[in-house]
Design an enzyme around this catalytic site. Structure first.
Site, PDB file in Angstrom:
ATOM      1  N   GLY A   1      77.086  40.925   7.569  1.00  0.00           N
ATOM      2  CA  GLY A   1      75.790  40.927   6.887  1.00  0.00           C
ATOM      3  C   GLY A   1      75.089  39.616   7.230  1.00  0.00           C
ATOM      4  O   GLY A   1      75.691  38.537   7.105  1.00  0.00           O
ATOM      5  N   ALA A   2      73.830  39.715   7.655  1.00  0.00           N
ATOM      6  CA  ALA A   2      73.163  38.550   8.244  1.00  0.00           C
ATOM      7  C   ALA A   2      73.154  37.295   7.345  1.00  0.00           C
ATOM      8  O   ALA A   2      73.573  36.219   7.790  1.00  0.00           O
ATOM      9  CB  ALA A   2      71.744  38.948   8.664  1.00  0.00           C
TER      10      ALA A   2
ATOM     11  N   ARG B   1      78.671  36.062  16.910  1.00  0.00           N
ATOM     12  CA  ARG B   1      77.996  37.371  16.960  1.00  0.00           C
ATOM     13  C   ARG B   1      76.549  37.137  17.398  1.00  0.00           C
ATOM     14  O   ARG B   1      75.923  36.181  16.940  1.00  0.00           O
ATOM     15  CB  ARG B   1      78.020  38.089  15.590  1.00  0.00           C
ATOM     16  CG  ARG B   1      79.401  38.619  15.208  1.00  0.00           C
ATOM     17  CD  ARG B   1      79.346  39.486  13.951  1.00  0.00           C
ATOM     18  NE  ARG B   1      78.899  40.847  14.239  1.00  0.00           N
ATOM     19  CZ  ARG B   1      78.661  41.762  13.292  1.00  0.00           C
ATOM     20  NH1 ARG B   1      78.805  41.451  12.021  1.00  0.00           N
ATOM     21  NH2 ARG B   1      78.278  42.986  13.626  1.00  0.00           N
TER      22      ARG B   1
ATOM     23  N   GLN C   1      80.445  50.719   6.551  1.00  0.00           N
ATOM     24  CA  GLN C   1      80.020  49.721   5.553  1.00  0.00           C
ATOM     25  C   GLN C   1      79.441  50.393   4.313  1.00  0.00           C
ATOM     26  O   GLN C   1      79.528  49.852   3.207  1.00  0.00           O
ATOM     27  CB  GLN C   1      78.966  48.780   6.162  1.00  0.00           C
ATOM     28  CG  GLN C   1      79.497  47.773   7.168  1.00  0.00           C
ATOM     29  CD  GLN C   1      79.379  48.288   8.580  1.00  0.00           C
ATOM     30  OE1 GLN C   1      79.423  49.498   8.819  1.00  0.00           O
ATOM     31  NE2 GLN C   1      79.252  47.391   9.534  1.00  0.00           N
TER      32      GLN C   1
ATOM     33  N   ASP D   1      69.010  42.369  10.649  1.00  0.00           N
ATOM     34  CA  ASP D   1      69.749  41.252  11.250  1.00  0.00           C
ATOM     35  C   ASP D   1      68.816  40.313  11.991  1.00  0.00           C
ATOM     36  O   ASP D   1      69.124  39.147  12.196  1.00  0.00           O
ATOM     37  CB  ASP D   1      70.855  41.765  12.168  1.00  0.00           C
ATOM     38  CG  ASP D   1      72.057  42.157  11.334  1.00  0.00           C
ATOM     39  OD1 ASP D   1      71.988  43.188  10.652  1.00  0.00           O
ATOM     40  OD2 ASP D   1      73.043  41.389  11.324  1.00  0.00           O
TER      41      ASP D   1
ATOM     42  N   ASN E   1      68.589  46.352  13.055  1.00  0.00           N
ATOM     43  CA  ASN E   1      69.490  46.552  11.911  1.00  0.00           C
ATOM     44  C   ASN E   1      70.618  47.486  12.350  1.00  0.00           C
ATOM     45  O   ASN E   1      70.646  47.968  13.492  1.00  0.00           O
ATOM     46  CB  ASN E   1      68.725  47.119  10.706  1.00  0.00           C
ATOM     47  CG  ASN E   1      69.576  47.096   9.439  1.00  0.00           C
ATOM     48  OD1 ASN E   1      70.157  46.053   9.113  1.00  0.00           O
ATOM     49  ND2 ASN E   1      69.688  48.213   8.751  1.00  0.00           N
ATOM     50  N   LYS E   2      71.533  47.741  11.453  1.00  0.00           N
ATOM     51  CA  LYS E   2      72.731  48.540  11.749  1.00  0.00           C
ATOM     52  C   LYS E   2      72.381  49.816  12.502  1.00  0.00           C
ATOM     53  O   LYS E   2      71.407  50.491  12.161  1.00  0.00           O
ATOM     54  CB  LYS E   2      73.452  48.839  10.419  1.00  0.00           C
ATOM     55  CG  LYS E   2      74.724  49.638  10.502  1.00  0.00           C
ATOM     56  CD  LYS E   2      75.712  49.096  11.505  1.00  0.00           C
ATOM     57  CE  LYS E   2      76.090  47.646  11.326  1.00  0.00           C
ATOM     58  NZ  LYS E   2      76.765  47.049  12.522  1.00  0.00           N
TER      59      LYS E   2
HETATM   60  O1  MRU Z   1      77.665  44.708  11.434  1.00  0.00           O
HETATM   61  P1  MRU Z   1      77.261  44.231  10.064  1.00  0.00           P
HETATM   62  O2  MRU Z   1      78.033  44.883   8.967  1.00  0.00           O
HETATM   63  O3  MRU Z   1      77.256  42.722   9.980  1.00  0.00           O
HETATM   64  O4  MRU Z   1      75.755  44.711   9.913  1.00  0.00           O
HETATM   65  C1  MRU Z   1      75.073  44.411   8.736  1.00  0.00           C
HETATM   66  C2  MRU Z   1      73.727  45.037   8.694  1.00  0.00           C
HETATM   67  O5  MRU Z   1      73.284  45.679   9.619  1.00  0.00           O
HETATM   68  C3  MRU Z   1      72.905  44.761   7.485  1.00  0.00           C
HETATM   69  O6  MRU Z   1      72.053  45.835   7.244  1.00  0.00           O
HETATM   70  C4  MRU Z   1      72.064  43.496   7.735  1.00  0.00           C
HETATM   71  O7  MRU Z   1      72.873  42.401   8.055  1.00  0.00           O
HETATM   72  C5  MRU Z   1      71.214  43.148   6.599  1.00  0.00           C
HETATM   73  S1  MRU Z   1      72.199  42.745   5.206  1.00  0.00           S
HETATM   74  C6  MRU Z   1      71.668  41.757   4.161  1.00  0.00           C
END
Ligand code: MRU
Length: 372
Positions: free
Chosen positions: A52-53, A94, A207, A248, A258-259
């Site tokens: 999560g960012a 990352r 997630q 992100d 984003n994801k």
């Molecule tokens: O791969 P991850 O679990 O780090 O991806 C997280 C996401 O895509 C979230 O939607 C993003 O970081 C925003 S969360 C506050």
């Protein structure tokens, strides 16, 4: 705890170590993992103990404080070298979440500023160590305050009794506490808005199923877990009022990384006239990148797609492509909710204004703490 919503601290500093909830084990086990060196902190990010960012950003800030804490350098020049090396190690963990390099740059810049203003020597090295830990703590505390503001900004556009569709995990676990898009949901819950959430499972790492469902059940927010493939059906049949997700990285024109899967949801939402809000702090906005096409997209290992738990669900040796994020072009967004208010199109102007206000708020908070 506020109005029945239990909050937590996802990442923190204790006894010279960076500690965090091991998110790889949830929901089965609640364990705290401890990291005592900079390469180990980088590993906690790349192997997704923490994800999560904003949570990645806070972890990286503590990683920089740890680099200062462990440095054997006798003067500020040596300490700055150690910090530059730590920044490189952490930034490489990352590629997509810009909060990572935003946080390491913030700590390194502060160290350079303090070193530039003080005479070299042992005293300066000690001052720097203390200042960096204080800054990492401030960044983490600020994240929680920002998320609450963002959550209540976003709650204003959610109608009473709404059905929300949410992707990935953007809650307390994805931040230091409270969350971004899930923060909007928590704010609605605190306001007693009677909402219901459709939780995308979010393949391949689940997630949504593992983390968001766990968070929402603890907070007693009414919800149903759905297979990712069910989202389009729910939108077409009138069962979704608002779509919310995090980011992100947000490019200067409002394109959002984003994801993986976010793009598909936003396009189907537009087709069905459903408002789509991205919820992200100004630290996630990267004004250096003009649009989403130049945002680096992380590619992760094949095992994430091929295995569910310990079980393989595809033939051995199958070729796999596993991009972890996608880009949603800004034309699919109704608004981008930040701690400085909701940005509406044209995003290039509204985002720039929000980022400037966000930077000014950090400066104001620093001068209250009397940081140079
Ligand atoms: O791969 P991850 O679990 O780090 O991806 C997280 C996401 O895509 C979230 O939607 C993003 O970081 C925003 S969360 C506050």
């Amino acid at each position: 705890m506020a109005n029945g919503v239990p909050y937590m601290r996802t990442v923190y500093w204790q006894d010279g170590q960076v500690k965090m909830i091991d998110q790889r084990l949830l929901p089965g086990e609640e364990q705290i993992a401890e990291f005592a060196t900079v390469p180990e902190v980088a590993r906690s990010i790349s192997e997704m103990y923490v994800r999560g960012a904003p949570a990645i950003g806070a972890t990286a800030a503590y990683g920089m404080a740890l680099a200062a804490h462990l440095s054997q350098a006798g003067d500020s020049d040596g300490l700055l070298n150690d910090l530059r090396q730590a920044k490189q190690t952490l930034d490489a963990a990352r590629p997509t979440a810009v909060n990572l390099s935003w946080a390491t740059r913030r700590l390194l810049t502060l160290a350079e500023q303090i070193a530039g203003e003080a005479p070299a020597g042992q005293g300066t090295a000690r001052t720097l160590k203390e200042a960096l830990l204080a800054e990492a703590q401030a960044l983490a505390d600020e994240d929680v305050r920002i998320n609450r503001r963002m959550g209540f900004n976003g709650a204003a556009v959610v109608p009473e009794g709404a059905n929300l569709l949410h992707h990935c995990n953007t809650g307390s676990l994805a931040t230091v506490d409270f969350g971004t898009a899930l923060g909007v949901i928590y704010a609605c819950q605190e306001q007693g808005k009677n909402i219901h959430v459709w939780v995308d499972e979010t393949r391949p790492r689940l997630q949504g199923a593992r983390l968001t469902a766990w968070e929402l059940m603890r907070a007693e927010v009414p919800m149903h877990l759905i297979a990712d493939n069910a989202a389009g059906h729910l939108m077409r049949t009138g069962q979704v009022d608002v779509v919310v997700f995090g980011a992100d990285r947000v490019a200067a024109n409002g394109d959002v990384a984003n994801k993986i899967g976010t793009y598909k949801i936003a396009v189907v939402a537009r087709e069905n006239g459903i408002p789509v809000y991205c919820v992200a702090p100004t630290s996630t906005v990267d004004l250096d990148l003009p649009d989403g096409d130049v945002i680096p997209i992380e590619e992760r290992g094949p095992e994430e797609v091929v295995e569910i738990g310990a079980r393989s669900v595809a033939p051995a040796g199958v070729p796999v492509y596993n991009p972890a994020f996608d880009i949603t072009p800004h034309r699919y967004l109704t608004g981008i909710v930040t701690e400085e208010g909701i940005c509406y199109p044209p995003f290039d102007q509204s985002l720039r204004n929000a980022v400037e206000k966000g930077r000014a708020a950090i400066e104001a908070e620093r001068s209250e703490r009397r940081v140079p």
